[in-house]
Structure formats: C-alpha cells, structure tokens
Scaffold this motif. Structure first.
Motif, PDB file in Angstrom:
ATOM      1  N   LYS A 134      -9.208  -3.565   3.137  1.00  0.00           N
ATOM      2  CA  LYS A 134      -9.409  -2.127   2.923  1.00  0.00           C
ATOM      3  C   LYS A 134      -8.203  -1.512   2.207  1.00  0.00           C
ATOM      4  O   LYS A 134      -8.363  -0.626   1.351  1.00  0.00           O
ATOM      5  N   ASP A 141      -2.382  -4.983  -7.432  1.00  0.00           N
ATOM      6  CA  ASP A 141      -3.227  -5.315  -6.278  1.00  0.00           C
ATOM      7  C   ASP A 141      -3.037  -6.782  -5.896  1.00  0.00           C
ATOM      8  O   ASP A 141      -3.912  -7.624  -6.084  1.00  0.00           O
ATOM      9  N   TYR A 181       0.833  -1.212   0.000  1.00  0.00           N
ATOM     10  CA  TYR A 181       0.000   0.000   0.000  1.00  0.00           C
ATOM     11  C   TYR A 181       0.866   1.259   0.000  1.00  0.00           C
ATOM     12  O   TYR A 181       0.663   2.161  -0.828  1.00  0.00           O
ATOM     13  N   THR A 221       1.142   4.327  -2.906  1.00  0.00           N
ATOM     14  CA  THR A 221       0.779   5.734  -2.667  1.00  0.00           C
ATOM     15  C   THR A 221       1.910   6.675  -3.052  1.00  0.00           C
ATOM     16  O   THR A 221       1.669   7.851  -3.341  1.00  0.00           O
ATOM     17  N   TYR A 253      -8.524  -2.294  -1.454  1.00  0.00           N
ATOM     18  CA  TYR A 253      -9.495  -1.406  -2.101  1.00  0.00           C
ATOM     19  C   TYR A 253      -8.911  -0.010  -2.299  1.00  0.00           C
ATOM     20  O   TYR A 253      -9.160   0.646  -3.319  1.00  0.00           O
ATOM     21  N   SER A 254      -8.116   0.441  -1.320  1.00  0.00           N
ATOM     22  CA  SER A 254      -7.496   1.763  -1.434  1.00  0.00           C
ATOM     23  C   SER A 254      -6.492   1.798  -2.580  1.00  0.00           C
ATOM     24  O   SER A 254      -6.371   2.809  -3.279  1.00  0.00           O
ATOM     25  N   LYS A 308      -6.581   4.229  -9.220  1.00  0.00           N
ATOM     26  CA  LYS A 308      -6.761   4.312 -10.675  1.00  0.00           C
ATOM     27  C   LYS A 308      -7.591   5.548 -11.002  1.00  0.00           C
ATOM     28  O   LYS A 308      -8.795   5.607 -10.736  1.00  0.00           O
ATOM     29  N   LYS A 309      -6.956   6.553 -11.546  1.00  0.00           N
ATOM     30  CA  LYS A 309      -7.660   7.776 -11.926  1.00  0.00           C
ATOM     31  C   LYS A 309      -6.768   8.574 -12.863  1.00  0.00           C
ATOM     32  O   LYS A 309      -5.635   8.167 -13.157  1.00  0.00           O
ATOM     33  N   ARG A 350      -6.702  -0.043  -5.328  1.00  0.00           N
ATOM     34  CA  ARG A 350      -7.488  -0.040  -6.564  1.00  0.00           C
ATOM     35  C   ARG A 350      -8.100   1.328  -6.836  1.00  0.00           C
ATOM     36  O   ARG A 350      -8.287   1.718  -7.986  1.00  0.00           O
ATOM     37  N   ALA A 351      -8.391   2.062  -5.767  1.00  0.00           N
ATOM     38  CA  ALA A 351      -8.986   3.396  -5.917  1.00  0.00           C
ATOM     39  C   ALA A 351      -8.002   4.414  -6.477  1.00  0.00           C
ATOM     40  O   ALA A 351      -8.390   5.522  -6.858  1.00  0.00           O
TER      41      ALA A 351
END
Length: 325
Positions: A309, A290, A200, A204, A312-313, A318-319, A315-316
C-alpha cells in the motif's frame, strides 16, 4: 566530520551508521580533492532544507554510501571509489534545478571524473577514470535501474527520513541487519518494513508541492538571472549553494530578488492549486523512486500488504500542481 588525513590517521568513523572503516590511501586522497570536498556545501535535500530540519549535505550522503559499500564489499576497490565519486557532478541544491535547467548530474560527474584532478589521483594509484565511469554506468550494488534497492538509494531514503524524524530503526542497527542479495538490498521482514516506511515518508516530503514550488522558483530565478546578465547557465554547475545564492542576491534584478525573498524568508507565500490558474507556475511529479527491499530474495511488497500500500501511495504522488507566490 572533521578529519586531518595523514598516513597515521586512516580510519574513518562514520557517525550515521556508527561504524569505523579503514580507508585506502587513494580514498583519503579523493576525500581531500576539491571535487569531493565541494559536496560539503551542497544540501542533499535541495530547497527542502529551507522548510524542514533536513540540513545534511551531499558529502555526508556520499560518505554514508561509501560506508555501506565498504562494509559489504570491502575488497571491491573500484566499487568503493565509485561510491566516493558517484555524486560529484551535482548542481547547487542537488536535484532542485537539474531537470528544469536542462542539466544531467550523471553526465557532469563523468566529466569531473575524467578531469585532471580525479584522473591524476586515480592513475597515481593504478586506477583509471574509464573503469570507474563504467561502473557508474552499469548496474551494481552501488546503483542500478531496477525496482529494488541499491546502496545509493538506501542511504538517501534512510538519511532523509532520519533527519525528518521519521526513521523507525536507527541507521546503525539497520546497517547491521541488511545484506546484499547479489546487488540488491535485503533484510529481515521488520527491517525491510522500516526501510519501506522511510522511503514513503521521504517521498511525501521531497515531493510536497511547496518543496516542488521552491525548486521551480529557484530554477526560474536562475533563468531570469542568466537572461538579464547574458551569462550561460553552464556557469552555475560548479557552484556551491552559498555561491549561487550570493550570485542571485547581487544580481540587482528585481524579479530575481523577489523570488529569492520568497524562497529564503517567506516560503509560506507559495500557494498551491490542483487546477491551472492564471499566472500560475506549473510544477509536476513525473518520477518517483518506487523501490522495495528484498526479504529472503523476494520483494517485500509482494509479501507484505502494508508495504505494498505504501508503494501504491508513492506512485500516486505523480501529479501536477500550479503555484503562485
């Protein structure tokens, strides 16, 4: 690491995992090859090395992956060779400009393994380039296309997180605590949670929009340079970090010099926007890693809500963003 390899000095002391491994003659020869030595001059963390303390090289990562494989699969000679060669096709600054400029380091790696230098070493010890390429192209403990962890990704995540000060378990302790369930990394619950935290934190940072922006700017500088100087992009693939930077510094192309000045000395000038802005350069995150370790043969994220969690963070992340400089 500094080694003078000879017949009397065949033990490699890997400092990250604090383990000693007896190297085979062909492994020593590969470590002395130009293809592998070049990795000492490629930053594992790409342009992220300009804005963080993560200064480790592709070579350190490669030896780390080899150490994991040699520890857990000591008699699998071809897999150990594949570990030493799996990244030799990386471009300067590793992944930073690869996709933007249309390269694939896996393809380049295969090209180098088939090249004269590596083929000669392998054949002189009874191995073939095609067998090593076959291993790299198929799922193994070294690398695989599943939701679980391989040796390659494990070292990347843990090494990056450690250099960023975010690794909760020392790598040496971690190596003692992991095993492989078939070809997947497995560990006890606490060790697996520490690995998930490393995954994680690494994401980030290397998917931070500033880091992504610097990647995009470097790719843009290379493209402008190639266009102005009428050279093929192919010419950069075998360069080291410093060779590429020197090439851009001496380009005498104002826009290239401007971009390089931002990347090297003024990354704070990169401004990030969530929405499209006139004149902004689009950067996006299309892929995340992931992955999850196993605990007693079961995915950590299916038995630990905290780790789920974090997944999921990841995967989030992706933007898309827009940057100016």
């Amino acid at each position: 690491m500094i080694y003078v390899f000879d017949k009397e000095n065949t033990t490699i002391h890997e400092p990250f995992y604090q383990t000693s491994i007896q190297a085979h003659p062909w492994e020593l020869a590969l470590l002395q090859s130009k293809a592998v030595k070049r990795l000492k001059f490629l930053s594992h963390y790409g342009t992220g090395s300009f804005i963080t303390l993560a200064k480790h090289s592709r070579f350190e990562h490669t030896v780390g992956v080899w150490a994991i494989i040699a520890t857990h699969f000591p008699r699998e000679d071809e897999l150990r060779i594949a570990a030493l060669l799996h990244d030799i096709g990386h471009l300067p600054f590793s992944h930073a400009v690869e996709k933007t400029l249309g390269f694939n380091h896996h393809t380049i790696t295969e090209e180098y393994i088939r090249g004269e230098e590596i083929t000669t070493i392998l054949q002189s010890h009874g191995f073939t380039s095609e067998r090593i390429i076959h291993l790299l192209d198929n799922d193994s403990a070294l690398s695989h296309k599943t939701d679980f962890l391989s040796a390659d990704h494990l070292d990347s995540f843990v090494r990056d997180a450690y250099m960023l000060g975010k690794c909760k378990v020392h790598p040496a302790k971690l190596l003692q605590n992991i095993s492989f369930h078939q070809q997947y990394v497995e560990a006890d619950l606490e060790t697996s949670k520490a690995i998930m935290n490393a995954i994680y934190y690494d994401h980030t940072c290397f998917l931070n929009p500033i880091t992504l922006g610097l990647d995009a700017l470097l790719a843009q500088a290379i493209s402008i340079f190639a266009s102005n100087k009428e050279v093929q992009l192919e010419s950069i693939k075998s360069l080291t970090n410093n060779e590429l930077l020197q090439l851009l510094k001496e380009s005498n192309v104002k826009e290239v010099e401007k971009i390089l000045n931002v990347i090297l000395w003024n990354p704070h000038k990169v401004k990030v926007y969530d929405d499209e802005i006139e004149g902004g350069l689009k950067v996006d995150v299309r892929k995340v890693y992931d992955k999850t370790p196993l605990v007693n043969g079961t995915a950590l994220t299916s038995i630990c809500s905290e780790s789920e969690k974090l997944l999921y963070s990841i995967r989030a992340l992706k933007k898309e963003y827009y940057i100016t400089y």
